[in-house]
Scaffold this motif. Structure first.
Motif, short mmCIF file in Angstrom:
data_model
loop_
_atom_site.label_atom_id
_atom_site.label_comp_id
_atom_site.label_asym_id
_atom_site.label_seq_id
_atom_site.Cartn_x
_atom_site.Cartn_y
_atom_site.Cartn_z
N GLU A 1 -1.80 40.49 -34.83
CA GLU A 1 -2.10 39.42 -35.79
C GLU A 1 -1.63 39.70 -37.31
O GLU A 1 -1.58 40.90 -37.57
N ASP B 1 -5.79 45.08 -22.78
CA ASP B 1 -5.53 43.73 -23.34
C ASP B 1 -5.07 44.10 -24.76
O ASP B 1 -5.61 44.63 -25.47
N ARG C 1 -3.21 42.59 -28.46
CA ARG C 1 -3.09 41.26 -29.31
C ARG C 1 -2.67 41.74 -30.79
O ARG C 1 -3.35 42.61 -31.27
N GLY D 1 2.53 40.30 -25.39
CA GLY D 1 2.41 38.93 -26.35
C GLY D 1 3.83 38.33 -26.37
O GLY D 1 4.93 38.38 -25.95
#
Length: 374
Positions: free
Chosen positions: A57, A53, A55, A147
């Motif tokens: 930012e 997973d 991600r 993403g």
């Protein structure tokens, strides 16, 4: 995808078989089959699910040109097996950023940070993020996209300046912008009543006619206004660095005005970019709008923008060539104060002058702060 090492092993295996087989060497066939099998097994290894997973930012999402911007990569192992070290590749305005992700045990997470390039102003797409999965021997590699593409806004740099306080009419007690419209005396129009409005400003005739409570909107005619014109013609600048400095100058002037809650109009060769009326938060809007300004071959000369600039207050014209000085001089009688800022290296023959126009020549923002009239 087979790596260079994988293709080398496959070629060597074929070569060993081609050399040894005619002479009856059984070992050559065994080595060739083993090499090709290793390449095939490596390719199959990279095809299995990653079990991750991922991600990204961005912090911050808006940054001043040249200041640091950081991307945080959050990776969690959701699979059943331990993941060896991974290599992530991110892309920012054509620049590839390689990030090494440490090994991850089952159901553990890591956060990795890396710097993003912010030398160029504008909307900067960050991504796509590619995670490279390789076999233990480095014979095959598989790139997996994670993403979406994020957007980093790189805004112009600014220096503190004193706003050009120019106005045809002035109070003896000085200028006051924060008290408007409560302290203003000039009628500007009617609007609907909002809770908190002074009941003494209710316009009873309009209220009786419309059935809706209406109040008089008052403005301060003594508020200094500023028109900032940025020359965006491609031929006005020797290169991108000069144009970036011109944008920084225009941003510094406009932000100096909006920070004091005074109105400012920002014009370019493509038309009006912004008309700030002195409200809160307009400094951020100035920086956002100027972040995406570009040079153009089709941009109009500053004189075309000045024809739509109205009159009164102060005028600041920013250009990379002294050819724009004539445009500023042509409209000097329409404004109380006219400033012309030329960016770039000093030119031979000295700095030209024009009656009624303050000429400033700067090579960087520090020179602008030093030469700006106080």
């Amino acid at each position: 995808m087979i790596t260079r090492a994988g293709w080398g092993l496959a070629a060597a295996s074929v070569l060993v078989y081609a050399v040894g087989a005619p002479f009856g060497y059984a070992q050559a066939a065994v080595l060739a089959v083993a090499g090709l099998a290793a390449v095939g097994a490596s390719a199959l290894w990279t095809l299995r699910g990653a079990g991750l997973d991922v991600r990204r930012e961005l912090t911050p999402v808006k940054v001043t040109r040249g200041e640091p911007a950081v991307a945080l990569l959050h990776v969690r192992n959701t699979g059943r097996r331990r993941h060896a070290g991974l290599v992530a590749r991110d892309t920012c305005r054509g620049t590839s950023v390689t990030v090494e992700v440490p090994a991850l045990a089952r159901d553990t997470a890591r956060t990795v940070s890396y710097r993003l390039p912010t030398r160029r102003r504008g909307e900067t797409p960050v991504g796509p993020l590619l995670l490279d999965r390789t076999d233990p021997f480095g014979l095959a590699r598989r790139s997996i996209a994670y993403g979406r593409t994020d957007l980093l806004l790189v805004r112009p740099r600014t220096v503190p300046l004193a706003p050009p306080h120019a106005g045809r009419r002035r109070h003896l007690d000085g200028l006051d912008s924060r008290s408007a419209p409560n302290g203003a005396i000039s009628f500007n129009g009617l609007r609907d009543y909002v809770i908190g409005d002074d009941l003494r400003h209710v316009h009873w005739r309009s209220t009786a006619r419309t059935g809706v409570l209406m109040v008089k909107e008052l403005t301060d005619v003594n508020l200094p206004s500023t028109v900032t014109v940025l020359d965006t013609r491609h031929s006005s600048y020797d290169g991108d660095d000069e144009f970036e400095l011109a944008v920084d100058v225009a941003a510094s002037v406009a932000c100096a005005v909006t920070r004091d809650r005074f109105p400012v109009r920002l014009l370019t060769g493509a038309g009006e970019l912004l008309h700030a009326k002195g409200g809160p938060g307009e400094t951020e809007e100035v920086l956002d709008r100027l972040a995406v300004v570009e040079r153009s071959e089709q941009a109009d000369a500053p004189l075309h923008a000045l024809r739509r600039a109205g009159s009164g207050g102060a005028l600041v014209l920013v250009s990379g060539t002294f050819a724009g000085l004539a445009d500023a001089a042509a409209v000097r009688r329409r404004f109380d104060e006219v400033l012309f800022v030329r960016v770039g290296e000093p030119v031979e023959g000295g700095r030209p002058a024009a009656a009624g126009v303050t000429v400033i020549e700067v090579g960087d923002l520090a020179e602008l702060a030093a030469a700006w009239p106080r």
